[in-house]
Scaffold this motif. Structure first.
Motif, PDB file in Angstrom:
ATOM      1  N   GLY A  10      12.147   1.393  -5.069  1.00 47.84           N
ATOM      2  CA  GLY A  10      12.105   0.700  -3.796  1.00 47.84           C
ATOM      3  C   GLY A  10      10.951  -0.262  -3.627  1.00 47.84           C
ATOM      4  O   GLY A  10      11.067  -1.248  -2.895  1.00 47.84           O
ATOM      5  N   SER A  11       9.806   0.023  -4.280  1.00 42.22           N
ATOM      6  CA  SER A  11       8.644  -0.845  -4.059  1.00 42.22           C
ATOM      7  C   SER A  11       7.849  -1.175  -5.315  1.00 42.22           C
ATOM      8  O   SER A  11       7.423  -2.314  -5.493  1.00 42.22           O
ATOM      9  N   ILE A  12       7.619  -0.212  -6.198  1.00 41.86           N
ATOM     10  CA  ILE A  12       6.768  -0.479  -7.358  1.00 41.86           C
ATOM     11  C   ILE A  12       7.365  -1.561  -8.250  1.00 41.86           C
ATOM     12  O   ILE A  12       6.646  -2.455  -8.729  1.00 41.86           O
ATOM     13  N   GLN A  13       8.661  -1.517  -8.469  1.00 45.83           N
ATOM     14  CA  GLN A  13       9.272  -2.548  -9.309  1.00 45.83           C
ATOM     15  C   GLN A  13       9.108  -3.937  -8.701  1.00 45.83           C
ATOM     16  O   GLN A  13       8.962  -4.926  -9.422  1.00 45.83           O
ATOM     17  N   ASN A  14       9.114  -4.011  -7.370  1.00 46.16           N
ATOM     18  CA  ASN A  14       8.903  -5.291  -6.702  1.00 46.16           C
ATOM     19  C   ASN A  14       7.467  -5.776  -6.899  1.00 46.16           C
ATOM     20  O   ASN A  14       7.213  -6.969  -7.090  1.00 46.16           O
ATOM     21  N   VAL A  69       4.046  -9.865   2.447  1.00 44.76           N
ATOM     22  CA  VAL A  69       4.016  -8.406   2.425  1.00 44.76           C
ATOM     23  C   VAL A  69       5.428  -7.892   2.120  1.00 44.76           C
ATOM     24  O   VAL A  69       6.350  -8.145   2.894  1.00 44.76           O
ATOM     25  N   PRO A  70       5.619  -7.212   0.998  1.00 40.88           N
ATOM     26  CA  PRO A  70       6.947  -6.660   0.696  1.00 40.88           C
ATOM     27  C   PRO A  70       7.250  -5.469   1.617  1.00 40.88           C
ATOM     28  O   PRO A  70       6.470  -4.514   1.671  1.00 40.88           O
ATOM     29  N   GLY A  96       0.791  -1.224   0.000  1.00 37.87           N
ATOM     30  CA  GLY A  96       0.000   0.000   0.000  1.00 37.87           C
ATOM     31  C   GLY A  96       0.823   1.273   0.000  1.00 37.87           C
ATOM     32  O   GLY A  96       2.037   1.261   0.213  1.00 37.87           O
ATOM     33  N   ASP A  97       0.111   2.387  -0.227  1.00 41.55           N
ATOM     34  CA  ASP A  97       0.712   3.717  -0.216  1.00 41.55           C
ATOM     35  C   ASP A  97      -0.201   4.663   0.547  1.00 41.55           C
ATOM     36  O   ASP A  97      -1.429   4.542   0.499  1.00 41.55           O
ATOM     37  N   ARG A  98       0.411   5.630   1.226  1.00 39.97           N
ATOM     38  CA  ARG A  98      -0.381   6.691   1.860  1.00 39.97           C
ATOM     39  C   ARG A  98      -0.555   7.833   0.860  1.00 39.97           C
ATOM     40  O   ARG A  98       0.434   8.292   0.280  1.00 39.97           O
ATOM     41  N   ALA A 126      -4.028   3.889   1.401  1.00 45.92           N
ATOM     42  CA  ALA A 126      -4.279   3.987   2.846  1.00 45.92           C
ATOM     43  C   ALA A 126      -4.702   5.398   3.243  1.00 45.92           C
ATOM     44  O   ALA A 126      -3.963   6.135   3.913  1.00 45.92           O
ATOM     45  N   ASP A 127      -5.928   5.777   2.871  1.00 45.36           N
ATOM     46  CA  ASP A 127      -6.360   7.150   3.119  1.00 45.36           C
ATOM     47  C   ASP A 127      -6.545   7.461   4.602  1.00 45.36           C
ATOM     48  O   ASP A 127      -6.234   8.564   5.047  1.00 45.36           O
ATOM     49  N   TYR A 128      -7.012   6.521   5.408  1.00 49.18           N
ATOM     50  CA  TYR A 128      -7.156   6.792   6.843  1.00 49.18           C
ATOM     51  C   TYR A 128      -5.804   7.032   7.513  1.00 49.18           C
ATOM     52  O   TYR A 128      -5.713   7.749   8.505  1.00 49.18           O
ATOM     53  N   GLN A 129      -4.753   6.435   6.973  1.00 51.88           N
ATOM     54  CA  GLN A 129      -3.435   6.574   7.597  1.00 51.88           C
ATOM     55  C   GLN A 129      -2.822   7.962   7.386  1.00 51.88           C
ATOM     56  O   GLN A 129      -1.816   8.297   8.013  1.00 51.88           O
ATOM     57  N   VAL A 130      -3.432   8.759   6.502  1.00 53.04           N
ATOM     58  CA  VAL A 130      -2.921  10.108   6.275  1.00 53.04           C
ATOM     59  C   VAL A 130      -2.924  10.914   7.575  1.00 53.04           C
ATOM     60  O   VAL A 130      -2.028  11.725   7.824  1.00 53.04           O
ATOM     61  N   ILE A 131      -3.941  10.677   8.429  1.00 50.54           N
ATOM     62  CA  ILE A 131      -4.064  11.489   9.638  1.00 50.54           C
ATOM     63  C   ILE A 131      -3.384  10.857  10.847  1.00 50.54           C
ATOM     64  O   ILE A 131      -3.628  11.272  11.979  1.00 50.54           O
TER      65      ILE A 131
END
Length: 348
Positions: free
Chosen positions: A45-49, A168-169, A31-33, A65-70
């Motif tokens: 670092g991650s997308i290529q994986n 999970v990478p 995931g991404d924030r 991960a929209d909730y993790q923004v806050i």
């Protein structure tokens, strides 16, 4: 090297071996924030994986991960644009929405309901000891950790376990979070019966890419080369990249980290040895090095940028990708939550 880290490394190697022959055994969650546009640090670092796992045939769940923004800020900022950009960047890079499920926290209520039973399985002391939470709070300059940030590892466990992901990478710094997920899965299984896999880390071997100022590349610092930048914008950004006063270019990560970083970027783009690249540039100085980096990076990212422009021209594209992904994630989460309630004898 700690025993727990050695065990994680051993399991990661076993996963790599199994991926080559049994990719269908793996369900990956990553995931991404949505705090800003993705940059080359994310790409290498991650997308290529992610793309490697997709190509191998693993099942991929891609969380926005929209909730993790806050967790570490007072507002969500330009979150709608940021979510859209995350989807565009990932798909333009090659992640296929027909093979990967894109979804957001806020659109999957059943996922977040798992947080309650999971919180009952961990102590406050365990959460307070998590080194990753401490490091993230320090980096963000937070003196008083919010309840959301303190329980972030448990929320992440819900992210991973709702779809029963088994791989999970992550980088080494994220291992404490994943270990908390493994503990939660184990304790739930022991208390209520076998339900969740204990997910393993697929450790990234990617070298940390520094920002243009020589510190860790971070969206908040403005020291990044964004994937969506034009070739000219990339050149302008790299022109201001930090090097040193020695005109002769050598690959010396310990004593010349900024120069080594730029050489590493060229190496990742061209698939060549950074020391050999340094020899080729020789007395070309910082100017010659930056020219080489700019050319290599723009050539590597040209297909991604062209594809991104095509996708961005379709106003409904991202909405449709998320609609389908959120529907699938909701179905999965509701199934898992129903199983959890059944195991907990909470079906009335």
């Amino acid at each position: 090297m700690s025993d727990s880290y050695q065990a994680s490394v051993a399991r990661s190697r076993q996963i790599e071996e199994r991926l080559a022959v049994q990719p269908g055994d793996f369900r990956m969650l990553t995931g991404d924030r949505p705090t800003g546009a993705l940059h080359i640090g994310h790409y290498f670092g991650s997308i290529q994986n992610r793309l490697r796992l997709q190509q191998a045939g693993a099942e991929i769940w891609q969380l926005i991960a929209d909730y993790q923004v806050i967790t570490d800020r007072d507002s969500v900022g330009e979150i709608q644009d940021n979510v859209r950009n995350l989807v565009l960047d990932n798909v333009a890079a090659g992640l296929d929405p027909e093979r990967a499920t894109f979804f957001t926290h806020s659109a999957v209520p059943a996922l977040n309901q798992l947080l309650l039973p999971f919180l009952s399985l961990v102590s406050v002391a365990e959460l307070q000891r998590n080194p990753t939470v401490k490091d993230e709070a320090t980096t963000a300059g937070i003196k008083s950790i919010s309840g959301l940030m303190l329980t972030y590892p448990v929320h992440q466990a819900a992210d991973i376990l709702f779809c029963k992901a088994n791989v999970v990478p992550v980088g080494r710094d994220q291992l404490p979070h994943l270990e908390q997920t493994r503990v939660i899965a184990r304790r739930f299984n022991e208390r209520y019966g076998a339900t969740f896999p204990e997910p393993d880390a697929l450790l990234s071997s990617a070298t940390l890419i520094l920002g243009t100022d020589g510190t860790k590349m971070s969206k908040s610092k403005g020291n990044v080369v964004e994937l969506r930048m034009t070739a000219d914008e990339t050149a302008k950004k790299l022109k201001g990249a930090k090097t040193d006063s020695d005109r002769h270019i050598t690959y010396d990560p310990e004593n010349r980290p900024e120069v080594a970083n730029l050489l590493q970027i060229v190496s990742l783009c061209e698939g060549t040895d950074p020391a050999s690249i340094a020899e080729e540039i020789g007395d070309g100085g910082g100017g010659g090095l930056k020219k080489r980096v700019t050319e290599a990076l723009n050539e590597t990212l040209a297909p991604l940028r062209a594809r991104r422009a095509e996708l961005a021209a379709e106003p409904s594209y991202v909405h449709e990708v998320l609609r389908r992904g959120n529907e699938r994630a909701t179905e999965m989460a509701e199934t898992t939550l129903a199983e959890v309630r059944e195991k907990m004898r909470m079906v009335y």
